[in-house]
Design an enzyme around this catalytic site. Sequence first.
Site, short mmCIF file in Angstrom:
data_model
loop_
_atom_site.label_atom_id
_atom_site.label_comp_id
_atom_site.label_asym_id
_atom_site.label_seq_id
_atom_site.Cartn_x
_atom_site.Cartn_y
_atom_site.Cartn_z
N TRP A 40 6.11 -4.81 3.04
CA TRP A 40 5.91 -5.89 2.08
C TRP A 40 7.22 -6.30 1.42
O TRP A 40 7.45 -7.49 1.17
CB TRP A 40 4.85 -5.48 1.06
CG TRP A 40 3.57 -5.12 1.73
CD1 TRP A 40 2.98 -3.88 1.79
CD2 TRP A 40 2.74 -5.98 2.51
NE1 TRP A 40 1.84 -3.93 2.54
CE2 TRP A 40 1.66 -5.21 3.00
CE3 TRP A 40 2.80 -7.34 2.84
CZ2 TRP A 40 0.65 -5.74 3.80
CZ3 TRP A 40 1.80 -7.88 3.64
CH2 TRP A 40 0.74 -7.09 4.11
N ASP A 78 6.68 -5.98 -7.43
CA ASP A 78 5.39 -6.14 -6.75
C ASP A 78 4.62 -4.84 -6.96
O ASP A 78 4.96 -3.81 -6.40
CB ASP A 78 5.63 -6.42 -5.27
CG ASP A 78 4.35 -6.45 -4.45
OD1 ASP A 78 3.26 -6.29 -5.03
OD2 ASP A 78 4.44 -6.64 -3.22
N LYS A 133 -6.20 -4.51 -4.14
CA LYS A 133 -5.79 -3.12 -3.94
C LYS A 133 -6.33 -2.19 -5.02
O LYS A 133 -6.69 -1.06 -4.75
CB LYS A 133 -4.26 -3.02 -3.91
CG LYS A 133 -3.58 -3.80 -2.80
CD LYS A 133 -3.89 -3.22 -1.44
CE LYS A 133 -3.06 -3.90 -0.37
NZ LYS A 133 -3.39 -3.40 0.98
#
Length: 355
Positions: A101, A168, A192
């Site tokens: 990511w 993030d 998540k």
Amino acid sequence: MKKHNFSAGPCILPQEVLKKAAEAVVNFNGIDLSLIEISHRSKEFVDVMENARSLVKELLNLPEGYSVLFLQGGASLEFLMAAYNLMKINGKAGYMDTGAWSSKAIKEAKQFGEVEVFASSKDKTFNYIPKNYTVPTDVDYVHITSNNTIYGTQFKEFPKTDSLLVCDMSSDIFSRQLDFSKFDLIYAGAQKNMGPAGTTLVVVKDEILGKTGRTIPAMLDYQVHISKDSMFNTPPVFPVYVSMLTLQWLKDLGGIPAIEKINEEKAALLYAEIDRNPLFNGFAAKEDRSLMNVTFTLANDDHKEIFDKLWNAAGVSGIKGHRSVGGYRASIYNAMPKESIQVLVDVMQQLEKEI
């Protein structure tokens, strides 16, 4: 049979949240209309949005001067929006590359200016968090990914910088105590650890915006979304509502201090078995192990068929590792009960007995 959902995302949610959400889809707050068919500008939903934003500020203990947004596009769009809103014309940003990511975030940021990757763990398939790096001082911001879902690593200490700090936190938001005021921008996909897929939490310090010299398209401009209270366009009402329910559940549980203690106990239980059982190997470096995503492999792949049969028979779901790592990944987010982790541990011990 009870299912034990270790999926990395969309993730497990508290049962009471799922029940309340299901009721709201049929009849929201006794108004004889579904949550998903009322106007997003109605008082009923405006109250939901305001409550969700207020809970974020309370749980993260944010000082004045931060705005909370519920946007769309997932963290993937935030890779672009963060750079668009913070990197100056002819500017530069510093990134740490600790997984898939962060690599995607780096790719997007390069569209807006120079990107210096000042630390990376790519050399060992991202199984550790880099140490002893030098943070560049000539950057508009520094970007990190706090928890790496695929590889099972997590930052325990964060870079020290006089530049803006962007993070993030998609897969570990609300899971552990941090000084969140140290971050200038936080973003996190809801799916998540907070709610269903479809909304993205953004927490941003107001004073850092509007300084790039760029003309930003309205839909990608944080200041536009702040001015419209996250309703510049029709918000994803159901994901925002379920996120609000989850945040309220967390508050009632005792907030982040309470869930952090539970998360540490859950992770310790599973990691202890991985380290004890000779049939398994942990993937991530021990000092960088994630409290949210536990990655491990079989010491002998010949045991895969029997292990897979055992965990399937026990009602375990979603533990197959990401294709880039292989093996297994147990995602043990906030709503995962300790009992489910014990089931997985029991299966691992059963394999040991049968081999």
